[in-house]
Scaffold this motif. Structure first.
Motif, PDB file in Angstrom:
ATOM      1  N   GLU A  90       0.830  -1.207   0.000  1.00 48.92           N
ATOM      2  CA  GLU A  90       0.000   0.000   0.000  1.00 48.92           C
ATOM      3  C   GLU A  90       0.863   1.254   0.000  1.00 48.92           C
ATOM      4  N   LYS A  91       1.881   1.272   0.833  1.00 41.90           N
ATOM      5  CA  LYS A  91       2.765   2.435   0.917  1.00 41.90           C
ATOM      6  C   LYS A  91       3.450   2.687  -0.425  1.00 41.90           C
ATOM      7  N   ALA A  92       3.963   1.620  -1.038  1.00 39.68           N
ATOM      8  CA  ALA A  92       4.647   1.769  -2.323  1.00 39.68           C
ATOM      9  C   ALA A  92       3.694   2.261  -3.411  1.00 39.68           C
ATOM     10  N   GLU A  95       2.948   5.980  -3.071  1.00 38.19           N
ATOM     11  CA  GLU A  95       4.075   6.789  -3.539  1.00 38.19           C
ATOM     12  C   GLU A  95       4.120   6.834  -5.067  1.00 38.19           C
ATOM     13  N   SER A  96       3.928   5.687  -5.711  1.00 38.15           N
ATOM     14  CA  SER A  96       4.042   5.643  -7.169  1.00 38.15           C
ATOM     15  C   SER A  96       2.833   6.266  -7.869  1.00 38.15           C
ATOM     16  N   MET A  97       1.683   6.308  -7.183  1.00 33.89           N
ATOM     17  CA  MET A  97       0.474   6.874  -7.778  1.00 33.89           C
ATOM     18  C   MET A  97       0.252   8.341  -7.413  1.00 33.89           C
ATOM     19  N   ALA A  98       1.142   8.910  -6.628  1.00 41.36           N
ATOM     20  CA  ALA A  98       1.002  10.315  -6.230  1.00 41.36           C
ATOM     21  C   ALA A  98       0.983  11.217  -7.457  1.00 41.36           C
ATOM     22  N   ASN A  99       0.024  12.140  -7.492  1.00 42.79           N
ATOM     23  CA  ASN A  99      -0.114  13.133  -8.555  1.00 42.79           C
ATOM     24  C   ASN A  99      -0.437  12.533  -9.929  1.00 42.79           C
ATOM     25  N   SER A 142       5.253  -1.842  -9.916  1.00 43.54           N
ATOM     26  CA  SER A 142       4.876  -2.222  -8.561  1.00 43.54           C
ATOM     27  C   SER A 142       4.378  -3.658  -8.508  1.00 43.54           C
ATOM     28  N   PHE A 143       3.574  -4.056  -9.499  1.00 42.81           N
ATOM     29  CA  PHE A 143       3.015  -5.404  -9.503  1.00 42.81           C
ATOM     30  C   PHE A 143       4.092  -6.464  -9.701  1.00 42.81           C
TER      31      PHE A 143
END
Length: 243
Positions: A90-92, A95-99, A142-143
């Motif tokens: 979830e944390k990762a 971060e990767s989906m921010a903005n 991420s996956f």
């Protein structure tokens, strides 16, 4: 006659011991916290331990206290182990989906990604929009890193047009996302796709803003049944097996 009170005491103690035993070297490195300051891992471990205690006591009628302790430790450790894995994933993802416009939601042991229609596909099209490639590339990375989940891609439309057309369109959109993720190296056996058309709207279809919210793609991440969940990044490489 067996008293319930000692069982509760034993279960609580076992839950606390499980929480202590499940500590890991990454505990303070961005682990997801609840409103009370307790991590999801601790919550899952404690609740799992309590449930395991009851189950253990029920199985071993002659030694309920011992059964409660064993059940609490086994189930609590399993729940905490997966909770920690999901916390890190979830944390990762956040971060990767921010903005990017993609929303990340946590629902128990599942993670949901909501991709709004304004970044995914043009109106009445199943061709991936240029603005959607960057988020999809981040998702694929991420996956591949967190590879112990099933990936369900679900397409949605608004209610404009015929139901059959919307069902077909949502299926093609979900398939387009699944195919692209697979082309980027995500294991295709983990991916399933389906289209729900105008079903399960999240807003009213009576106005343009609501229809825009309903045109979306959702990706649901769920634990693989019977899979081993590895605490990735640990030098010891410890693995826990889940039934």
């Amino acid at each position: 006659m067996f008293s319930l009170r000692p069982l509760i005491v034993l279960a609580t103690a076992a839950a606390l011991m499980t929480g202590c035993a499940s500590q890991n070297p990454y505990e303070n490195q961005g682990q997801a916290q609840g409103s009370s300051g307790m991590s999801k891992t601790a919550k899952y471990g404690g609740l799992g331990a309590l449930a395991g205690a009851v189950a253990g006591a029920a199985i071993d009628h002659n030694h309920r206290g011992k059964g409660a302790m064993i059940g609490a430790a086994a189930v609590g450790a399993a729940a905490a182990g997966y909770g920690y894995y999901a916390d890190r994933q979830e944390k990762a993802l956040r971060e990767s989906m921010a903005n990017t416009g993609v929303e990340v939601q946590r629902e128990g042991d599942q993670i949901k990604l909501i991709m709004p229609g304004n970044i995914t596909f043009a109106t009445d099209s199943s061709n991936i929009a240029p603005s959607f490639y960057s988020p999809l590339n981040n998702l694929a990375s991420s996956f591949k890193q967190f590879n112990q989940n099933t990936i369900e891609v679900v397409g949605f439309t608004d209610s404009t047009g015929s139901r059959q057309h919307n069902m077909d369109l949502s299926q093609r959109r979900a398939q387009a996302v699944g195919t692209y993720l697979s082309s980027q190296g995500v294991d295709g056996s983990r991916i399933s796709v389906r289209g729900l058309g105008p079903d399960q709207p999240v807003a009213s279809n009576a106005d343009a803003n609501g229809r825009a919210q309903n045109r979306r793609v959702e990706v649901n991440l769920k634990p693989i049944p019977g899979q081993q969940y590895q605490q990735q990044g640990q030098q010891q490489g410890q693995v826990q097996q889940y039934p």
